[in-house]
Motif scaffolding. Structure first.
Motif, PDB file in Angstrom:
ATOM      1  N   ASN A  18       0.773  -1.430   0.096  1.00  0.00           N
ATOM      2  CA  ASN A  18       0.006   0.037   0.079  1.00  0.00           C
ATOM      3  C   ASN A  18       0.940   1.178   0.123  1.00  0.00           C
ATOM      4  OD1 ASN A  18      -2.452  -0.980   0.220  1.00  0.00           O
ATOM      5  ND2 ASN A  18      -3.034  -1.192   2.247  1.00  0.00           N
ATOM      6  N   MET A  19       1.857   1.333   0.707  1.00  0.00           N
ATOM      7  CA  MET A  19       3.003   2.327   0.584  1.00  0.00           C
ATOM      8  C   MET A  19       3.491   2.475  -0.737  1.00  0.00           C
ATOM      9  SD  MET A  19       4.801   2.657   4.225  1.00  0.00           S
ATOM     10  CE  MET A  19       4.737   0.883   5.213  1.00  0.00           C
ATOM     11  N   ILE A  20       3.847   1.618  -1.428  1.00  0.00           N
ATOM     12  CA  ILE A  20       4.506   1.716  -2.686  1.00  0.00           C
ATOM     13  C   ILE A  20       3.375   2.241  -3.499  1.00  0.00           C
ATOM     14  CG2 ILE A  20       5.283   0.600  -4.497  1.00  0.00           C
ATOM     15  CD1 ILE A  20       6.621  -1.442  -2.477  1.00  0.00           C
ATOM     16  N   ASN A  28       2.323  10.763  -9.227  1.00  0.00           N
ATOM     17  CA  ASN A  28       1.706  10.943 -10.447  1.00  0.00           C
ATOM     18  C   ASN A  28       0.377  11.935 -10.558  1.00  0.00           C
ATOM     19  OD1 ASN A  28       3.377   9.479 -11.940  1.00  0.00           O
ATOM     20  ND2 ASN A  28       2.580   7.620 -11.478  1.00  0.00           N
ATOM     21  N   GLY A  29       0.155  12.158  -9.381  1.00  0.00           N
ATOM     22  CA  GLY A  29      -1.216  13.242  -9.072  1.00  0.00           C
ATOM     23  C   GLY A  29      -2.295  12.569  -8.969  1.00  0.00           C
ATOM     24  N   PHE A  30      -2.714  11.284  -8.857  1.00  0.00           N
ATOM     25  CA  PHE A  30      -3.656  10.447  -8.541  1.00  0.00           C
ATOM     26  C   PHE A  30      -4.139  10.344  -6.974  1.00  0.00           C
ATOM     27  CE2 PHE A  30      -2.011   8.423 -12.191  1.00  0.00           C
ATOM     28  CZ  PHE A  30      -3.108   8.754 -13.182  1.00  0.00           C
ATOM     29  N   GLU A  31      -5.492  10.664  -6.755  1.00  0.00           N
ATOM     30  CA  GLU A  31      -6.047  10.681  -5.557  1.00  0.00           C
ATOM     31  C   GLU A  31      -6.763   9.196  -5.459  1.00  0.00           C
ATOM     32  OE1 GLU A  31      -6.791  12.165  -1.666  1.00  0.00           O
ATOM     33  OE2 GLU A  31      -5.477  13.079  -3.443  1.00  0.00           O
ATOM     34  N   ILE A  32      -6.390   8.544  -4.227  1.00  0.00           N
ATOM     35  CA  ILE A  32      -6.862   7.267  -3.892  1.00  0.00           C
ATOM     36  C   ILE A  32      -8.036   7.378  -2.901  1.00  0.00           C
ATOM     37  CG2 ILE A  32      -6.404   4.898  -3.120  1.00  0.00           C
ATOM     38  CD1 ILE A  32      -3.691   5.300  -4.264  1.00  0.00           C
ATOM     39  N   ASN A  33      -8.902   6.873  -2.925  1.00  0.00           N
ATOM     40  CA  ASN A  33     -10.213   6.753  -1.956  1.00  0.00           C
ATOM     41  C   ASN A  33      -9.594   5.926  -0.830  1.00  0.00           C
ATOM     42  OD1 ASN A  33     -12.516   6.610  -0.441  1.00  0.00           O
ATOM     43  ND2 ASN A  33     -13.682   5.804  -2.379  1.00  0.00           N
ATOM     44  N   SER A  34      -9.676   6.608   0.439  1.00  0.00           N
ATOM     45  CA  SER A  34      -9.077   5.781   1.351  1.00  0.00           C
ATOM     46  C   SER A  34      -9.957   4.458   2.019  1.00  0.00           C
ATOM     47  CB  SER A  34      -8.625   6.928   2.549  1.00  0.00           C
ATOM     48  OG  SER A  34      -9.699   7.378   3.003  1.00  0.00           O
ATOM     49  N   ILE A  35     -11.389   5.280   1.896  1.00  0.00           N
ATOM     50  CA  ILE A  35     -12.183   3.825   2.566  1.00  0.00           C
ATOM     51  C   ILE A  35     -12.167   2.593   1.423  1.00  0.00           C
ATOM     52  CG2 ILE A  35     -14.679   3.490   2.758  1.00  0.00           C
ATOM     53  CD1 ILE A  35     -14.893   6.335   3.527  1.00  0.00           C
ATOM     54  N   ALA A  36     -11.969   2.884   0.316  1.00  0.00           N
ATOM     55  CA  ALA A  36     -12.162   1.772  -0.403  1.00  0.00           C
ATOM     56  C   ALA A  36     -10.693   0.868  -0.386  1.00  0.00           C
ATOM     57  CB  ALA A  36     -12.296   2.309  -2.028  1.00  0.00           C
ATOM     58  N   GLN A  37      -9.572   1.689  -0.429  1.00  0.00           N
ATOM     59  CA  GLN A  37      -8.159   1.255  -0.143  1.00  0.00           C
ATOM     60  C   GLN A  37      -8.108   0.393   1.057  1.00  0.00           C
ATOM     61  OE1 GLN A  37      -5.069   3.806   0.061  1.00  0.00           O
ATOM     62  NE2 GLN A  37      -3.616   2.426  -0.459  1.00  0.00           N
TER      63      GLN A  37
END
Length: 63
Positions: A18-20, A28-37
């Motif tokens: 997950n850290m990687i 790269n400027g992508f925002e990841i949804n923390s709940i789904a992750q």
């Protein structure tokens, strides 16, 4: 005690992955949804733990 160590190892592997992923996505400027992750990470860790313990159970049953 062995199962506890396997659970900790499974969670550590998932956290490192997950850290990687987060580092690559942030660069790269992508925002990841923390709940789904979080949800997917916990499911992957549980599946990895079950795989590790299943292999041990299969070895015990062969003896």
């Amino acid at each position: 005690m062995k199962n506890l160590l396997k659970a900790v190892a499974a969670m550590a592997v998932v956290l490192i992955i997950n850290m990687i992923i987060n580092i690559i996505c942030d660069r790269n400027g992508f925002e990841i949804n923390s709940i789904a992750q979080t949800y997917s990470s916990s499911l992957i860790a549980i599946a990895l733990y079950h795989i590790l313990t299943k292999n041990e159970a299969d070895k015990d049953s062969q003896k």
